[in-house]
Design a protein around this motif. Structure first.
Motif, PDB file in Angstrom:
ATOM      1  N   TYR A  32      35.976  37.324  31.995  1.00 33.93           N
ATOM      2  CA  TYR A  32      35.433  35.982  31.833  1.00 33.93           C
ATOM      3  C   TYR A  32      36.501  34.911  32.006  1.00 33.93           C
ATOM      4  CZ  TYR A  32      30.905  37.493  29.992  1.00 33.93           C
ATOM      5  OH  TYR A  32      29.650  38.022  29.856  1.00 33.93           O
ATOM      6  N   THR A  33      36.077  33.776  32.531  1.00 33.10           N
ATOM      7  CA  THR A  33      36.863  32.567  32.396  1.00 33.10           C
ATOM      8  C   THR A  33      36.536  31.978  31.032  1.00 33.10           C
ATOM      9  OG1 THR A  33      37.039  32.018  34.735  1.00 33.10           O
ATOM     10  CG2 THR A  33      37.126  30.187  33.194  1.00 33.10           C
ATOM     11  N   ARG A  50      40.903  25.451  30.762  1.00 30.06           N
ATOM     12  CA  ARG A  50      40.186  26.666  31.145  1.00 30.06           C
ATOM     13  C   ARG A  50      41.194  27.685  31.651  1.00 30.06           C
ATOM     14  NH1 ARG A  50      35.363  25.912  34.909  1.00 30.06           N
ATOM     15  NH2 ARG A  50      34.396  27.484  33.581  1.00 30.06           N
ATOM     16  N   ASN A  96      34.000  28.065  25.379  1.00 25.92           N
ATOM     17  CA  ASN A  96      33.029  28.383  26.432  1.00 25.92           C
ATOM     18  C   ASN A  96      33.438  29.648  27.163  1.00 25.92           C
ATOM     19  OD1 ASN A  96      32.408  27.923  29.634  1.00 25.92           O
ATOM     20  ND2 ASN A  96      30.732  27.242  28.334  1.00 25.92           N
ATOM     21  N   ASP A  98      32.592  31.896  30.706  1.00 19.46           N
ATOM     22  CA  ASP A  98      31.998  31.829  32.040  1.00 19.46           C
ATOM     23  C   ASP A  98      32.139  33.183  32.727  1.00 19.46           C
ATOM     24  OD1 ASP A  98      32.511  29.534  34.860  1.00 19.46           O
ATOM     25  OD2 ASP A  98      31.194  31.250  34.586  1.00 19.46           O
ATOM     26  N   ARG A 100      31.582  34.048  35.677  1.00 19.44           N
ATOM     27  CA  ARG A 100      31.964  33.990  37.088  1.00 19.44           C
ATOM     28  C   ARG A 100      33.436  34.326  37.292  1.00 19.44           C
ATOM     29  NH1 ARG A 100      29.663  28.082  38.276  1.00 19.44           N
ATOM     30  NH2 ARG A 100      30.640  27.829  36.217  1.00 19.44           N
ATOM     31  N   SER A 106      31.779  23.486  36.841  1.00 20.83           N
ATOM     32  CA  SER A 106      30.856  23.531  35.714  1.00 20.83           C
ATOM     33  C   SER A 106      31.254  24.626  34.734  1.00 20.83           C
ATOM     34  CB  SER A 106      29.435  23.779  36.219  1.00 20.83           C
ATOM     35  OG  SER A 106      29.384  24.996  36.943  1.00 20.83           O
ATOM     36  N   PRO A 107      30.935  24.442  33.447  1.00 23.70           N
ATOM     37  CA  PRO A 107      31.248  25.487  32.468  1.00 23.70           C
ATOM     38  C   PRO A 107      30.285  26.656  32.579  1.00 23.70           C
ATOM     39  CG  PRO A 107      30.066  23.705  31.413  1.00 23.70           C
ATOM     40  CD  PRO A 107      30.328  23.264  32.824  1.00 23.70           C
ATOM     41  N   GLY A 108      30.604  27.723  31.876  1.00 26.59           N
ATOM     42  CA  GLY A 108      29.724  28.866  31.818  1.00 26.59           C
ATOM     43  C   GLY A 108      28.577  28.633  30.854  1.00 26.59           C
TER      44      GLY A 108
END
Length: 121
Positions: A32-33, A50, A96, A98, A100, A106-108
């Motif tokens: 995850y990010t 991030r 948060n 993410d 991706r 944009s955030p997750g």
């Protein structure tokens, strides 16, 4: 399903430091990010920092040099070190996640409940 739990907020004086932690519950934390955002009453949410799954960092302009994000894969935790805090840093800070993995605008989809930071003399 990912669950995030922030901790470490509180009241500090200007110039002091705080360490915020976000505990990640779910699978494959390392993919995850992870990010930190903040939102003060009446203001828009803003990105603080991030950290992508391959170690790339993105830090908000007003926080560079003062705030540092890091990841502890052994503890499934992401940490935000806040140094030289200013009254304008008073806000609720959110974690948060993410899936991706990269650094996108944009955030997750996964958010914690937030932890409040108050900077005041």
């Amino acid at each position: 399903q990912v669950q995030l739990m922030e901790s470490g907020g509180g009241l500090v004086q200007p110039g002091q430091s705080l360490t915020l932690s976000c505990a990640f519950s779910g699978n494959d934390f390392g993919s995850y990010t992870m990010g930190w955002y903040r939102q003060a009453p009446g203001k828009e949410r803003e990105v603080i920092a991030r950290l992508s799954n391959d170690g790339h960092r993105l830090t908000g302009k007003s926080m560079k040099g003062r705030f540092t994000i890091s990841r502890d894969k052994a503890k499934n935790t992401v940490v935000l070190q806040l140094d030289n805090l200013k009254p304008e840093d008073t806000s609720v800070y959110y974690c948060n996640a993410d899936p991706r993995g990269g650094l996108y605008a944009s955030p997750g989809p996964s958010w914690g409940q937030g932890t409040k930071v108050t900077v005041s003399s």
